[in-house]
Design an enzyme around this catalytic site. Structure first.
Site, mmCIF file in Angstrom:
data_model
loop_
_atom_site.group_PDB
_atom_site.id
_atom_site.type_symbol
_atom_site.label_atom_id
_atom_site.label_comp_id
_atom_site.label_asym_id
_atom_site.label_seq_id
_atom_site.Cartn_x
_atom_site.Cartn_y
_atom_site.Cartn_z
ATOM 1 N N HIS A 36 0.838 -1.209 0.000
ATOM 2 C CA HIS A 36 0.000 0.000 0.000
ATOM 3 C C HIS A 36 0.872 1.259 0.000
ATOM 4 O O HIS A 36 0.589 2.233 -0.693
ATOM 5 C CB HIS A 36 -0.883 0.046 1.260
ATOM 6 C CG HIS A 36 -1.890 -1.049 1.354
ATOM 7 N ND1 HIS A 36 -1.818 -2.047 2.305
ATOM 8 C CD2 HIS A 36 -2.999 -1.296 0.624
ATOM 9 C CE1 HIS A 36 -2.847 -2.856 2.154
ATOM 10 N NE2 HIS A 36 -3.575 -2.439 1.153
ATOM 11 N N ASP A 150 -3.934 -8.071 -7.090
ATOM 12 C CA ASP A 150 -5.339 -8.431 -7.329
ATOM 13 C C ASP A 150 -5.635 -8.195 -8.805
ATOM 14 O O ASP A 150 -6.328 -7.251 -9.180
ATOM 15 C CB ASP A 150 -6.246 -7.586 -6.435
ATOM 16 C CG ASP A 150 -5.992 -7.879 -4.970
ATOM 17 O OD1 ASP A 150 -6.084 -9.056 -4.582
ATOM 18 O OD2 ASP A 150 -5.657 -6.948 -4.227
ATOM 19 N N ILE A 176 4.221 -6.038 -4.778
ATOM 20 C CA ILE A 176 5.402 -5.942 -3.908
ATOM 21 C C ILE A 176 5.514 -7.274 -3.163
ATOM 22 O O ILE A 176 4.530 -7.783 -2.614
ATOM 23 C CB ILE A 176 5.258 -4.773 -2.902
ATOM 24 C CG1 ILE A 176 4.971 -3.460 -3.646
ATOM 25 C CG2 ILE A 176 6.505 -4.639 -2.030
ATOM 26 C CD1 ILE A 176 6.057 -2.983 -4.581
ATOM 27 N N SER A 185 0.426 -9.082 1.373
ATOM 28 C CA SER A 185 -1.030 -9.058 1.478
ATOM 29 C C SER A 185 -1.400 -8.920 2.945
ATOM 30 O O SER A 185 -0.692 -9.434 3.819
ATOM 31 C CB SER A 185 -1.589 -10.383 0.935
ATOM 32 O OG SER A 185 -2.896 -10.585 1.405
HETATM 33 O O1 PAF Z 1 -8.118 -4.161 -2.861
HETATM 34 C C1 PAF Z 1 -8.776 -3.741 -1.885
HETATM 35 O O2 PAF Z 1 -8.241 -3.454 -0.827
HETATM 36 C C2 PAF Z 1 -10.286 -3.613 -2.028
HETATM 37 O O3 PAF Z 1 -10.807 -4.617 -2.817
HETATM 38 C C3 PAF Z 1 -10.741 -2.234 -2.500
HETATM 39 C C4 PAF Z 1 -10.258 -1.943 -3.912
HETATM 40 C C5 PAF Z 1 -10.226 -1.160 -1.557
HETATM 41 C C6 PAF Z 1 -12.257 -2.173 -2.519
HETATM 42 O O4 PAF Z 1 -12.796 -2.423 -1.261
#
Ligand code: PAF
Length: 278
Positions: A36, A150, A176, A185
């Site tokens: 993230h 994803d 990553i 994850s």
């Molecule tokens: O990938 C995620 O964390 C979620 O699927 C998202 C895109 C924030 C939608 O809830």
């Protein structure tokens, strides 16, 4: 860092005409990790103002137990966001995202939800598309950032953007990985040390397929990868090559680009997905 808990607060913070049209957006469900932070870093580089949302969207969990087990680490998340100079954290309640009248947004998914994750987790992508539609409508970003881990979600979101949000630029960023190759994850937090070690074989198996891909027939290449996974307590949900745009399974020998190997496995009761473009 600004924090908005309501749509009213969000609107007020985003009113400034200087930041309007220069907003980078990173939607998340919290339990933030380096993956993230890399998305946020990229958004910071490319935009004047970066918004991160944290909302654990119940509509995308087809399994209630999975929803209940989803890690919530909000205090750590806030500290991490501050450390990367996120400009605004939007952390709405369920009612802000799904007020009455908007609880059942139905986005056409054009069968992208019928394969792989969609087939295994009915309703999952309808939930993802619904929440991202809502978040895009509220934040109105110029660019939005998602992780390629994803992969199918990225394709679903592209389909959503093409239908409703043509002005939003999507940025899909590389997965990553831990040193051992395991894709980062939030779910990794639920694995034991031994589980993490076992799960690192997912990447090994994917690389094995990739290295064989242009040399032998697809099914043989897949079997070579599966051989690696089968040496460990790993339950295989799917391990399959698809066209990277349509996600249609590729069952023939096809030594061309545009393929992605999509993988879902279960280790220690934790469902892990990964992919590699080949
Ligand atoms: O990938 C995620 O964390 C979620 O699927 C998202 C895109 C924030 C939608 O809830």
């Amino acid at each position: 860092m600004l924090i908005a808990k309501t749509n009213k607060e969000l609107k007020k913070f985003l009113e400034n005409p200087e930041i309007n049209q220069k907003i980078g957006f990173v939607p998340t469900m919290g339990a933030l990790h380096l993956g993230h932070l890399k998305l946020i870093e990229k958004s910071k580089k490319e935009n004047l103002f970066t918004v991160v949302s944290i909302f654990v969207n119940p509509k995308q969990f087809n399994n209630k137990e999975d929803f209940n087990k989803y890690p919530i680490t909000i205090n750590e998340d806030i500290e991490l966001l501050k450390s990367v100079n996120c400009n605004l954290l939007y952390m709405p309640s369920y009612e802000e995202i799904y007020p009455s009248g908007l609880e059942n947004i139905n986005i056409p998914l054009h069968d992208l939800d019928k394969v792989y994750e969609g087939e295994k987790r009915p309703g999952h992508f309808a939930g993802v598309a619904a929440v991202v539609h809502r978040l895009f409508s509220l934040v109105e970003p110029h660019k939005a950032f998602f992780g390629l881990k994803d992969f199918q979600q990225c394709i679903v979101i592209k389909n959503l953007r093409d239908q409703y949000f043509k002005n939003i630029k999507l940025k899909f960023c590389p997965t990553i990985r831990e040193k051992c190759g395991l894709a980062m994850s939030s779910r990794n937090k639920r694995l034991s040390k031994e589980g993490l070690k076992i799960a690192s074989n997912i990447y090994k198996a994917m690389k094995e397929v990739k290295s064989n891909f242009n040399k032998i027939e697809i099914n043989t290449a897949l079997s070579e990868g599966l051989k690696i996974l089968k040496q460990y307590p790993i339950e295989i949900d799917y391990f399959s090559v698809a066209n990277k745009h349509s996600l249609k399974p590729n069952k023939q020998w096809m030594p061309v680009r545009n393929n992605v190997l999509l993988v879902a496995v279960i280790v220690e009761d934790v469902r892990l997905i990964d992919n590699i473009v080949i």
